[in-house]
Scaffold this active site. Structure first.
Site, mmCIF file in Angstrom:
data_model
loop_
_atom_site.group_PDB
_atom_site.id
_atom_site.type_symbol
_atom_site.label_atom_id
_atom_site.label_comp_id
_atom_site.label_asym_id
_atom_site.label_seq_id
_atom_site.Cartn_x
_atom_site.Cartn_y
_atom_site.Cartn_z
ATOM 1 N N CYS A 2 -11.263 25.367 31.273
ATOM 2 C CA CYS A 2 -12.707 25.142 31.173
ATOM 3 C C CYS A 2 -13.123 24.486 32.474
ATOM 4 O O CYS A 2 -12.831 23.316 32.705
ATOM 5 C CB CYS A 2 -13.042 24.263 29.977
ATOM 6 S SG CYS A 2 -14.813 23.840 29.891
ATOM 7 N N GLU A 105 -16.560 31.045 31.059
ATOM 8 C CA GLU A 105 -15.302 31.684 31.416
ATOM 9 C C GLU A 105 -15.614 32.974 32.156
ATOM 10 O O GLU A 105 -16.656 33.596 31.943
ATOM 11 C CB GLU A 105 -14.451 32.009 30.178
ATOM 12 C CG GLU A 105 -13.956 30.809 29.400
ATOM 13 C CD GLU A 105 -12.930 29.968 30.148
ATOM 14 O OE1 GLU A 105 -12.515 30.372 31.258
ATOM 15 O OE2 GLU A 105 -12.551 28.910 29.613
#
Length: 236
Positions: A2, A105
């Site tokens: 992340c 992402e």
């Protein structure tokens, strides 16, 4: 991993949502990157209160001699928290939640589109994290934090093998240490779960080139977003 997440909810609204004391220092909002100050939710056993506090995104273990660069230790693998020296002590004693509206992402297949992952029904995510305090050579204490990741589930699994761990409200007291937290119960919280239901949206247009590398600034998507809502232990 992340490498970016969004927080635009005001500190006052966060304090109400998490039943916590509001932060005493201002922190950036919008899309946040490793190295920037973020807000973390902690429980202080000395006062019996939850607090929202600023922390650098990118953990600096309290025992290290030099500050860890911002591009390192901004994520921690759930499977190895009890083994890695940087995370072992925080996992036992300094767990936190990191409020976010979404995270980003990039998929592994050309043209490697950027995706924003958020709760399908809207609202906040409470991402599992760890924090620590490091005392620099000048005697100044620096609080820092990392986001815990686990094996991805859909829809993130189609984009990337890892994802942050969102925790449901009923799990917050256990994770924060407000109630006894056996190691096996904590580990169970970090396993992939079907909630909350998430949705992935591909980003297009001028915002698309957001660089997710940990050493880069947030970039075009990282500009300030409009707000959606107007102890004795030195390591506490």
């Amino acid at each position: 991993m992340c490498g970016r997440f969004t927080r635009t909810t005001s500190p006052a609204a966060l304090a109400e949502t998490f039943a916590a004391a509001p932060p005493t220092e201002a922190t950036p909002d919008g899309i946040l990157a490793p190295g920037q100050p973020i807000l973390i939710l902690r429980f202080n056993p000395a006062t019996g209160r939850r607090t929202l506090d600023p922390a650098r995104w990118g953990l600096i273990p309290h025992w290290t001699r030099e500050a860890v660069p911002a591009g390192k230790l901004f994520n921690a693998r759930a499977e190895t928290l009890a083994e890695r020296p940087a995370f072992r002590d925080p996992f036992q004693r300094r767990r936190c939640l990191i409020p976010a509206e979404d995270f980003f992402e990039r998929d592994d297949h050309p043209p490697r589109r950027l995706h924003r992952i958020a709760p399908r029904q809207g609202g906040l995510l409470a991402l599992a994290g760890l924090w620590d305090n490091w005392r620099g050579p000048d005697g100044t204490w620096r609080r820092s934090a990392t986001i815990i990741t686990t094996e991805a589930r859909d829809p993130v699994a189609a984009l990337h093998p890892r994802m942050p761990v969102p925790l449901a409200p009923e799990d917050w007291p256990l994770w924060l240490g407000e109630i006894p937290a056996p190691a096996e119960a904590l580990a169970d919280l970090l396993r992939p779960r079907p909630r909350p239901e998430l949705a992935a949206r591909a980003e297009t247009g001028p915002q698309h080139p957001l660089d997710l590398s940990p050493s880069s600034p947030p970039g075009p998507l990282g500009e300030r977003a409009d707000r959606t809502d107007t102890s004795a232990d030195t390591r506490t």
